[in-house]
Design an enzyme around this catalytic site. Structure first.
Site, PDB file in Angstrom:
ATOM      1  N   VAL A  39       0.856  -1.092  -0.082  1.00 34.39           N
ATOM      2  CA  VAL A  39       0.202  -0.205  -0.042  1.00 34.39           C
ATOM      3  C   VAL A  39       0.661   1.168  -0.184  1.00 34.39           C
ATOM      4  O   VAL A  39       0.311   2.459  -0.107  1.00 34.39           O
ATOM      5  CB  VAL A  39      -0.789  -0.096   1.254  1.00 34.39           C
ATOM      6  CG1 VAL A  39      -1.922  -0.783   1.190  1.00 34.39           C
ATOM      7  CG2 VAL A  39       0.041   0.060   2.789  1.00 34.39           C
ATOM      8  N   TYR A  88       3.525   5.850  16.465  1.00 37.57           N
ATOM      9  CA  TYR A  88       1.859   4.670  15.886  1.00 37.57           C
ATOM     10  C   TYR A  88       0.576   4.542  16.053  1.00 37.57           C
ATOM     11  O   TYR A  88      -0.381   5.113  15.955  1.00 37.57           O
ATOM     12  CB  TYR A  88       2.078   3.187  16.966  1.00 37.57           C
ATOM     13  CG  TYR A  88       0.578   2.027  16.351  1.00 37.57           C
ATOM     14  CD1 TYR A  88       0.946   1.606  14.588  1.00 37.57           C
ATOM     15  CD2 TYR A  88       0.442   1.640  16.899  1.00 37.57           C
ATOM     16  CE1 TYR A  88      -0.210   0.892  14.929  1.00 37.57           C
ATOM     17  CE2 TYR A  88      -1.092   1.028  16.709  1.00 37.57           C
ATOM     18  CZ  TYR A  88      -0.925   0.553  15.945  1.00 37.57           C
ATOM     19  OH  TYR A  88      -2.773  -0.207  15.324  1.00 37.57           O
ATOM     20  N   LYS A 106      -2.129   6.874  13.999  1.00 39.50           N
ATOM     21  CA  LYS A 106      -4.257   5.934  14.017  1.00 39.50           C
ATOM     22  C   LYS A 106      -4.715   7.112  14.689  1.00 39.50           C
ATOM     23  O   LYS A 106      -6.283   7.602  13.885  1.00 39.50           O
ATOM     24  CB  LYS A 106      -3.996   4.633  15.645  1.00 39.50           C
ATOM     25  CG  LYS A 106      -3.637   3.497  14.451  1.00 39.50           C
ATOM     26  CD  LYS A 106      -4.451   2.710  13.987  1.00 39.50           C
ATOM     27  CE  LYS A 106      -3.927   2.021  12.836  1.00 39.50           C
ATOM     28  NZ  LYS A 106      -4.707   1.161  11.729  1.00 39.50           N
ATOM     29  N   SER A 139      -7.721   2.565  15.718  1.00 38.93           N
ATOM     30  CA  SER A 139      -7.732   1.921  16.777  1.00 38.93           C
ATOM     31  C   SER A 139      -7.738   3.094  18.341  1.00 38.93           C
ATOM     32  O   SER A 139      -7.964   3.853  18.064  1.00 38.93           O
ATOM     33  CB  SER A 139      -5.667   1.786  17.058  1.00 38.93           C
ATOM     34  OG  SER A 139      -5.351   1.417  17.966  1.00 38.93           O
ATOM     35  N   THR A 172      -3.699 -10.753  17.377  1.00 36.31           N
ATOM     36  CA  THR A 172      -3.485 -11.206  15.717  1.00 36.31           C
ATOM     37  C   THR A 172      -1.709 -11.507  15.733  1.00 36.31           C
ATOM     38  O   THR A 172      -0.931 -11.637  16.750  1.00 36.31           O
ATOM     39  CB  THR A 172      -4.402 -10.060  14.460  1.00 36.31           C
ATOM     40  OG1 THR A 172      -3.019  -8.993  14.875  1.00 36.31           O
ATOM     41  CG2 THR A 172      -5.264  -9.779  15.213  1.00 36.31           C
ATOM     42  N   GLY A 203      -9.071  -2.460  20.773  1.00 35.53           N
ATOM     43  CA  GLY A 203      -7.723  -2.221  21.633  1.00 35.53           C
ATOM     44  C   GLY A 203      -7.367  -3.202  21.477  1.00 35.53           C
ATOM     45  O   GLY A 203      -7.635  -3.287  20.623  1.00 35.53           O
TER      46      GLY A 203
HETATM   47  P1  NDP Z   1      -1.949  -8.191  11.149  1.00 34.90           P
HETATM   48  O1  NDP Z   1      -0.113  -8.339  11.661  1.00 34.90           O
HETATM   49  O2  NDP Z   1      -2.242  -9.519  11.815  1.00 34.90           O
HETATM   50  O3  NDP Z   1      -2.236  -8.085   9.370  1.00 34.90           O
HETATM   51  C1  NDP Z   1      -1.800  -6.798   8.946  1.00 34.90           C
HETATM   52  C2  NDP Z   1      -2.508  -7.038   8.111  1.00 34.90           C
HETATM   53  O4  NDP Z   1      -1.530  -5.827   7.453  1.00 34.90           O
HETATM   54  C3  NDP Z   1      -1.840  -8.358   7.151  1.00 34.90           C
HETATM   55  O5  NDP Z   1      -2.370  -8.908   6.159  1.00 34.90           O
HETATM   56  C4  NDP Z   1      -0.510  -7.533   6.301  1.00 34.90           C
HETATM   57  O6  NDP Z   1      -0.439  -8.341   4.621  1.00 34.90           O
HETATM   58  C5  NDP Z   1      -1.276  -6.263   5.859  1.00 34.90           C
HETATM   59  N1  NDP Z   1      -0.008  -4.882   5.698  1.00 34.90           N
HETATM   60  C6  NDP Z   1       0.709  -4.246   6.435  1.00 34.90           C
HETATM   61  N2  NDP Z   1       2.052  -3.719   5.829  1.00 34.90           N
HETATM   62  C7  NDP Z   1       1.374  -3.458   4.707  1.00 34.90           C
HETATM   63  C8  NDP Z   1       1.497  -2.883   3.560  1.00 34.90           C
HETATM   64  N3  NDP Z   1       2.842  -2.081   3.415  1.00 34.90           N
HETATM   65  N4  NDP Z   1       1.145  -2.847   1.989  1.00 34.90           N
HETATM   66  C9  NDP Z   1      -0.217  -3.666   1.757  1.00 34.90           C
HETATM   67  N5  NDP Z   1      -0.214  -4.792   3.146  1.00 34.90           N
HETATM   68  C10 NDP Z   1       0.069  -4.601   4.453  1.00 34.90           C
HETATM   69  O7  NDP Z   1      -2.314  -7.401  12.413  1.00 34.90           O
HETATM   70  P2  NDP Z   1      -4.131  -6.631  12.050  1.00 34.90           P
HETATM   71  O8  NDP Z   1      -5.036  -8.216  11.721  1.00 34.90           O
HETATM   72  O9  NDP Z   1      -4.428  -6.733  14.585  1.00 34.90           O
HETATM   73  O10 NDP Z   1      -4.255  -5.544  11.731  1.00 34.90           O
HETATM   74  C11 NDP Z   1      -4.410  -5.133  11.089  1.00 34.90           C
HETATM   75  C12 NDP Z   1      -5.070  -3.166  10.849  1.00 34.90           C
HETATM   76  O11 NDP Z   1      -5.567  -2.978  12.112  1.00 34.90           O
HETATM   77  C13 NDP Z   1      -3.901  -2.973  11.774  1.00 34.90           C
HETATM   78  O12 NDP Z   1      -4.287  -0.959  11.018  1.00 34.90           O
HETATM   79  C14 NDP Z   1      -3.935  -2.542  12.593  1.00 34.90           C
HETATM   80  O13 NDP Z   1      -3.170  -0.939  13.239  1.00 34.90           O
HETATM   81  C15 NDP Z   1      -5.171  -2.527  13.050  1.00 34.90           C
HETATM   82  N6  NDP Z   1      -5.420  -2.192  14.660  1.00 34.90           N
HETATM   83  C16 NDP Z   1      -4.577  -4.096  15.600  1.00 34.90           C
HETATM   84  C17 NDP Z   1      -5.015  -3.840  16.507  1.00 34.90           C
HETATM   85  C18 NDP Z   1      -3.929  -5.072  17.365  1.00 34.90           C
HETATM   86  O14 NDP Z   1      -4.364  -6.030  18.266  1.00 34.90           O
HETATM   87  N7  NDP Z   1      -4.249  -6.290  16.336  1.00 34.90           N
HETATM   88  C19 NDP Z   1      -5.941  -2.975  17.390  1.00 34.90           C
HETATM   89  C20 NDP Z   1      -6.600  -1.873  17.113  1.00 34.90           C
HETATM   90  C21 NDP Z   1      -6.153  -1.611  15.557  1.00 34.90           C
HETATM   91  P3  NDP Z   1       1.187  -8.518   3.803  1.00 34.90           P
HETATM   92  O15 NDP Z   1       2.221  -8.371   5.188  1.00 34.90           O
HETATM   93  O16 NDP Z   1       1.096  -9.775   3.592  1.00 34.90           O
HETATM   94  O17 NDP Z   1       1.342  -7.481   3.443  1.00 34.90           O
HETATM   95  C1  8X3 Z   2      -3.188  -2.137  18.282  1.00 37.00           C
HETATM   96  C2  8X3 Z   2      -3.774  -1.611  19.752  1.00 37.00           C
HETATM   97  O1  8X3 Z   2      -3.037  -0.949  22.798  1.00 37.00           O
HETATM   98  O2  8X3 Z   2      -1.216  -2.256  21.016  1.00 37.00           O
HETATM   99  O3  8X3 Z   2      -3.597  -0.226  17.377  1.00 37.00           O
HETATM  100  O4  8X3 Z   2      -2.237   0.021  20.559  1.00 37.00           O
HETATM  101  S1  8X3 Z   2      -2.327  -1.200  21.066  1.00 37.00           S
END
Ligand code: NDP
Ligand code: 8X3
Length: 251
Positions: free
Chosen positions: A65, A151, A155, A138, A186, A182
């Site tokens: 992206v 980070y 957000k 987030s 994953t 929160g």
């Molecule tokens: P994961 O690490 O499990 O998934 C992240 C996804 O983002 C992967 O599919 C990865 O795919 C993709 N990604 C990361 N960087 C790129 C890039 N440069 N280009 C394309 N794809 C990218 O984490 P989550 O599912 O938890 O995260 C998903 C979203 O949720 C994020 O925006 C995260 O900030 C947000 N979030 C997560 C929380 C948590 O506690 N887990 C809480 C709040 C928000 P690939 O590596 O194949 O490119």
């Molecule tokens: C991911 C959740 O609390 O680690 O967005 O920032 S936290």
């Protein structure tokens, strides 16, 4: 609740976690899917499993992206729902000793990547006077914590951009929501701790975190409201989390 059968949903970051859970949830509802991420093998495996179990229309597109030229070169089909999910946090270092390459990676993916994708997809939605953009914010977009610096800033930017989109799109019929979780277990923490799975696992030790499916549920909730309803923002946490850093851990 409206039916989403036949709608086409584009999910960024579908190779893991919340994006993958969204792919499964929208496929269950009969949506066509455009699944994206950088890991081709994961995308192909997910597409194969979904096409066997649901038979929905599926396209996979591998790209980063952060790659504006790459995004511009893709002939995007008409998209009904854009889930801007791709993103990451890396490191928890204090700002004074932070790694600048890691800052760039977070800002470029979480903020600029979201903008690039939205800019590519939104004109078609505006032309068709229909569509829904759902951004993954987030809790870190509402509160800041030690070491969260960049980070959290990305957000907070997602929160501002979600609000800005709603203002700029008023009158077009397009909906804009953000889902702001929160703690969700994953691969997020494995990435944050630069591949240290043991340290990542400790983040959720003794408490019950949200699952990726819990977040996908909230995203589907936003997408299935009647057409005149916009869910602006969903802030969600596990019952064991009362705030960032305020976590109930059973011994
Ligand atoms: P994961 O690490 O499990 O998934 C992240 C996804 O983002 C992967 O599919 C990865 O795919 C993709 N990604 C990361 N960087 C790129 C890039 N440069 N280009 C394309 N794809 C990218 O984490 P989550 O599912 O938890 O995260 C998903 C979203 O949720 C994020 O925006 C995260 O900030 C947000 N979030 C997560 C929380 C948590 O506690 N887990 C809480 C709040 C928000 P690939 O590596 O194949 O490119
Ligand atoms: C991911 C959740 O609390 O680690 O967005 O920032 S936290």
């Amino acid at each position: 609740m409206i039916s989403l059968a036949g709608k086409r949903v584009l999910i960024t970051g579908a190779t893991s976690g919340i994006g993958e859970a969204c792919a499964r949830a929208f496929a269950e509802l009969g949506c066509g899917l455009v699944l994206t991420g950088r890991r081709d093998d994961r995308l192909k495996a997910l597409a194969a499993s979904l096409s066997n179990s649901t038979g929905v229309e599926l396209t996979t597109i591998v790209f980063d992206v952060r790659d504006l030229e790459g995004i511009r070169a893709i002939p995007w089909p008409a998209i009904d729902i854009l889930v801007n999910n791709a993103g990451l946090g890396i490191g928890l270092d204090p700002l004074q000793s932070g790694n600048i390459e890691e800052w760039d990676a977070m800002i470029d993916a979480n903020v600029k990547g979201l903008l690039y994708m939205t800019r590519a997809i939104l004109p078609g939605m505006v032309e068709r006077k229909s569509g829904h953009v759902i951004n993954l914010g987030s809790a870190a977009g509402h509160w800041v914590y030690p070491g969260g610096n960049v980070y959290c800033a990305t957000k907070h930017a997602v929160k501002a951009l979600t609000e800005a989109m709603r203002l700029d799109l008023v009158g077009t019929g397009i909906r804009v929501s953000s889902v702001d979780p929160g703690m969700v277990e994953t691969e997020f923490s494995v990435v944050r701790f630069r591949g240290d799975a043991e340290r990542a696992h400790k983040v959720y030790e003794g408490m019950t975190p949200l699952t990726a499916e819990d977040v996908a549920d909230a995203i589907v909730f936003c997408a299935t409201r009647r057409a005149h309803v916009n869910i602006n923002q969903v802030i969600m946490m596990p019952v064991d989390q009362a705030g960032i850093g305020t976590v109930n851990r059973r011994k």
